[in-house]
Design a protein around this motif. Structure first.
Motif, PDB file in Angstrom:
ATOM      1  N   TYR A  29     -22.346  13.688  15.895  1.00  0.00           N
ATOM      2  CA  TYR A  29     -21.843  12.416  15.382  1.00  0.00           C
ATOM      3  C   TYR A  29     -20.658  12.677  14.469  1.00  0.00           C
ATOM      4  O   TYR A  29     -20.710  13.576  13.612  1.00  0.00           O
ATOM      5  CB  TYR A  29     -22.963  11.709  14.633  1.00  0.00           C
ATOM      6  CG  TYR A  29     -22.793  10.221  14.516  1.00  0.00           C
ATOM      7  CD1 TYR A  29     -22.434   9.454  15.619  1.00  0.00           C
ATOM      8  CD2 TYR A  29     -23.019   9.575  13.309  1.00  0.00           C
ATOM      9  CE1 TYR A  29     -22.297   8.077  15.513  1.00  0.00           C
ATOM     10  CE2 TYR A  29     -22.898   8.204  13.196  1.00  0.00           C
ATOM     11  CZ  TYR A  29     -22.531   7.458  14.299  1.00  0.00           C
ATOM     12  OH  TYR A  29     -22.393   6.101  14.196  1.00  0.00           O
ATOM     13  N   SER A  30     -19.588  11.885  14.603  1.00  0.00           N
ATOM     14  CA  SER A  30     -18.351  12.304  13.973  1.00  0.00           C
ATOM     15  C   SER A  30     -17.357  11.164  13.801  1.00  0.00           C
ATOM     16  O   SER A  30     -17.618  10.021  14.178  1.00  0.00           O
ATOM     17  CB  SER A  30     -17.698  13.393  14.842  1.00  0.00           C
ATOM     18  OG  SER A  30     -17.168  12.816  16.028  1.00  0.00           O
ATOM     19  N   VAL A  31     -16.190  11.535  13.286  1.00  0.00           N
ATOM     20  CA  VAL A  31     -15.086  10.593  13.095  1.00  0.00           C
ATOM     21  C   VAL A  31     -14.298  10.372  14.387  1.00  0.00           C
ATOM     22  O   VAL A  31     -13.199   9.794  14.365  1.00  0.00           O
ATOM     23  CB  VAL A  31     -14.125  11.097  11.993  1.00  0.00           C
ATOM     24  CG1 VAL A  31     -14.837  11.204  10.663  1.00  0.00           C
ATOM     25  CG2 VAL A  31     -13.487  12.431  12.389  1.00  0.00           C
ATOM     26  N   ALA A  32     -14.853  10.781  15.519  1.00  0.00           N
ATOM     27  CA  ALA A  32     -14.141  10.689  16.795  1.00  0.00           C
ATOM     28  C   ALA A  32     -13.671   9.277  17.104  1.00  0.00           C
ATOM     29  O   ALA A  32     -12.578   9.079  17.659  1.00  0.00           O
ATOM     30  CB  ALA A  32     -15.027  11.208  17.923  1.00  0.00           C
ATOM     31  N   MET A  33     -14.504   8.273  16.774  1.00  0.00           N
ATOM     32  CA  MET A  33     -14.116   6.893  17.084  1.00  0.00           C
ATOM     33  C   MET A  33     -12.968   6.420  16.201  1.00  0.00           C
ATOM     34  O   MET A  33     -12.199   5.530  16.582  1.00  0.00           O
ATOM     35  CB  MET A  33     -15.310   5.949  16.953  1.00  0.00           C
ATOM     36  CG  MET A  33     -16.549   6.375  17.713  1.00  0.00           C
ATOM     37  SD  MET A  33     -16.247   6.818  19.430  1.00  0.00           S
ATOM     38  CE  MET A  33     -17.804   7.564  19.881  1.00  0.00           C
ATOM     39  N   GLY A  44     -30.867  17.095  23.790  1.00  0.00           N
ATOM     40  CA  GLY A  44     -30.602  18.445  24.250  1.00  0.00           C
ATOM     41  C   GLY A  44     -29.296  19.021  23.761  1.00  0.00           C
ATOM     42  O   GLY A  44     -29.153  20.245  23.638  1.00  0.00           O
ATOM     43  N   MET A  45     -28.305  18.160  23.445  1.00  0.00           N
ATOM     44  CA  MET A  45     -26.981  18.650  23.070  1.00  0.00           C
ATOM     45  C   MET A  45     -26.666  18.510  21.601  1.00  0.00           C
ATOM     46  O   MET A  45     -25.653  19.026  21.131  1.00  0.00           O
ATOM     47  CB  MET A  45     -25.899  17.890  23.862  1.00  0.00           C
ATOM     48  CG  MET A  45     -25.888  18.167  25.344  1.00  0.00           C
ATOM     49  SD  MET A  45     -24.455  17.396  26.168  1.00  0.00           S
ATOM     50  CE  MET A  45     -23.092  18.350  25.446  1.00  0.00           C
ATOM     51  N   THR A  46     -27.516  17.838  20.845  1.00  0.00           N
ATOM     52  CA  THR A  46     -27.136  17.489  19.474  1.00  0.00           C
ATOM     53  C   THR A  46     -27.133  18.680  18.522  1.00  0.00           C
ATOM     54  O   THR A  46     -27.922  19.608  18.639  1.00  0.00           O
ATOM     55  CB  THR A  46     -28.055  16.390  18.920  1.00  0.00           C
ATOM     56  OG1 THR A  46     -27.496  15.910  17.681  1.00  0.00           O
ATOM     57  CG2 THR A  46     -29.456  16.916  18.646  1.00  0.00           C
ATOM     58  N   THR A  47     -26.208  18.628  17.570  1.00  0.00           N
ATOM     59  CA  THR A  47     -26.236  19.511  16.407  1.00  0.00           C
ATOM     60  C   THR A  47     -26.494  18.684  15.149  1.00  0.00           C
ATOM     61  O   THR A  47     -26.438  19.183  14.044  1.00  0.00           O
ATOM     62  CB  THR A  47     -24.886  20.245  16.239  1.00  0.00           C
ATOM     63  OG1 THR A  47     -23.858  19.279  15.923  1.00  0.00           O
ATOM     64  CG2 THR A  47     -24.511  20.983  17.504  1.00  0.00           C
ATOM     65  N   TRP A  48     -26.762  17.388  15.358  1.00  0.00           N
ATOM     66  CA  TRP A  48     -26.888  16.405  14.266  1.00  0.00           C
ATOM     67  C   TRP A  48     -28.308  15.866  14.277  1.00  0.00           C
ATOM     68  O   TRP A  48     -28.672  15.068  15.120  1.00  0.00           O
ATOM     69  CB  TRP A  48     -25.878  15.280  14.511  1.00  0.00           C
ATOM     70  CG  TRP A  48     -25.749  14.232  13.456  1.00  0.00           C
ATOM     71  CD1 TRP A  48     -25.154  14.355  12.243  1.00  0.00           C
ATOM     72  CD2 TRP A  48     -26.168  12.864  13.555  1.00  0.00           C
ATOM     73  NE1 TRP A  48     -25.178  13.154  11.574  1.00  0.00           N
ATOM     74  CE2 TRP A  48     -25.798  12.222  12.347  1.00  0.00           C
ATOM     75  CE3 TRP A  48     -26.818  12.121  14.528  1.00  0.00           C
ATOM     76  CZ2 TRP A  48     -26.060  10.882  12.105  1.00  0.00           C
ATOM     77  CZ3 TRP A  48     -27.077  10.786  14.287  1.00  0.00           C
ATOM     78  CH2 TRP A  48     -26.704  10.183  13.073  1.00  0.00           C
TER      79      TRP A  48
END
Length: 410
Positions: free
Chosen positions: A188-192, A319-323
């Motif tokens: 989850y990030s500032v990507a948006m 499966g892919m999260t680091t958050w």
């Protein structure tokens, strides 16, 4: 009171929603108040209000209350981007550095801290689709999860008060390493917010102007914006914060808080305020395949992508999260589409619903989901940060709504 079935929904069961929110959350002082709406098969089949929008002033909840929707801004930003994709002006397959030249050669964190980072090359360039799916390698600065996160926090990345707004924001990121190579993980990030910058750059308009002229104005979303003007403050809800013991206290006064003037940075990731009516109009447009009341915002094929799992190799959020925050508690059985979680496995989610339904939430415990298979949209509003019960609340709301269906359209 029991009534006739409307749009395949049982009214007597829909009435459980308001009673549940009142007894389990408002009476227990876990939230100040709630506003919930359910739209199905062309009808608003339920609207309920409980509690207050301002505990200090004793102001009752109202249908036209204005809320901070925080990350429920993200799907709106994704729609704005897809409008430009449909015009052929940008592509989800584009390398981000095509649009942000200073990002050419971004590298991945290995060790060190701000001013002394040691990095390695990415395995491939970051693409626009990576921004849409939180697989870009970016992060947020609101947790203590290592040196990159710490650098975001120290620099005030994506702060509303950033001089120079989105332009300065992307240059801040140009000097920081990625947390992982694009496509390798979900974070989850500032990507948006970067997507909002791309909308601004490609369109040649400020991000806020684009949203107003191309989405909010045409859809009649009259109260959705990046701030709340003085003439609307009587409707603007105060925001509260939950303590570890579950009690809540004032975090941002609706009458004299941080949304009472235009921000310097228009955050597509979390900066908007809106109403239940406005956000439901947005949801109805998505349910309508990109149209509402004769206004075309997106084409149906673009809207359909919100119901597709776009994670690399059909991966899952779990499966892919680091958050770890809220995952897997709230997202087992989900992949990710365009700024939204998308259900891929009903059984794994342990909740009723449909494959292809898409949803997201806001930091102050707001929530929405759209189930195209059932021609259903649900919005939930309150204003409490760090509410420990938000994930069970969403699950319980889903259980009540789907339990009220008397006729499935799937």
């Amino acid at each position: 009171m029991a009534g006739s079935v409307r749009a395949g929904m049982l009214p007597e069961r829909m009435e459980w929603i308001g009673r549940f929110h009142q007894s389990e959350h408002v009476d227990r002082k876990q939230v100040p108040g709630t506003l919930t709406q359910v739209w199905r098969h062309g009808e608003l089949v339920h609207s309920s209000m409980t509690g207050l929008i301002d505990m200090e002033r004793g102001t009752a909840m109202r249908e036209d209350a204005i809320f901070r929707i925080y990350s429920m801004s993200k799907p709106i930003t994704a729609v704005a981007l897809m409008m430009l994709v449909e015009e052929g002006r940008i592509s989800l397959a584009d390398d981000v550095e095509k649009w942000i030249p200073s990002w050419k050669g971004l590298r991945v964190y290995e060790s060190g801290g701000l001013g002394s980072f040691k990095t390695r090359p990415t395995t491939r360039p970051m693409r626009v689709i990576d921004l849409c799916t939180h697989t870009a390698g970016l992060t947020y600065g609101n947790a203590d999860r290592g040196q990159v996160e710490k650098a975001y926090k120290e620099l005030g990345v994506v702060a509303k008060t950033t001089e120079g707004g989105l332009d300065t924001f992307v240059e801040q990121l140009a000097g920081l390493p990625l947390c992982f190579s694009p496509g390798d993980a979900w974070n989850y990030s500032v990507a948006m917010d970067v997507m909002g910058y791309l909308v601004q750059k490609v369109s040649g308009q400020s991000f806020g102007s684009f949203l107003q002229e191309r989405i909010f104005g045409p859809l009649g979303m009259a109260d959705t914006a990046f701030w709340c003007p003085p003439e609307r403050l009587d409707r603007f809800a105060s925001c509260y914060e939950a303590a570890p013991d579950g009690s809540i206290s004032l975090q941002d006064d609706g009458q004299k808080g941080t949304y009472n003037a235009p921000p310097k940075l228009e955050s597509g990731g979390g900066g908007l305020v809106s109403t239940a009516r406005d956000y439901m109009r947005f949801c109805r447009m998505m349910l309508g395949g990109g149209t509402l009341d004769g206004v075309r915002i997106l084409g149906p094929k673009s809207v359909a992508m919100f119901s597709m799992n776009l994670l690399p190799n059909a991966g899952s959020m779990v499966g892919m999260t680091t958050w770890s925050f809220g995952i897997p508690e709230g997202h087992a059985g989900y992949g990710f589409s365009l700024a939204c979680a998308v259900k891929t496995d009903v059984a794994a989610s342990m909740m009723p619903g449909s494959v292809g339904e898409f949803s997201w939430s806001g930091a102050a415990s707001t929530y929405f989901w759209i189930d195209p298979a059932e021609n259903l949209a649900v919005t939930f509003f309150t204003q409490v940060l760090n509410h420990a019960g938000r994930f069970p609340l969403r699950r319980q709301l889903r259980q009540i709504v789907y339990g009220a269906i008397s006729e499935s359209f799937a």
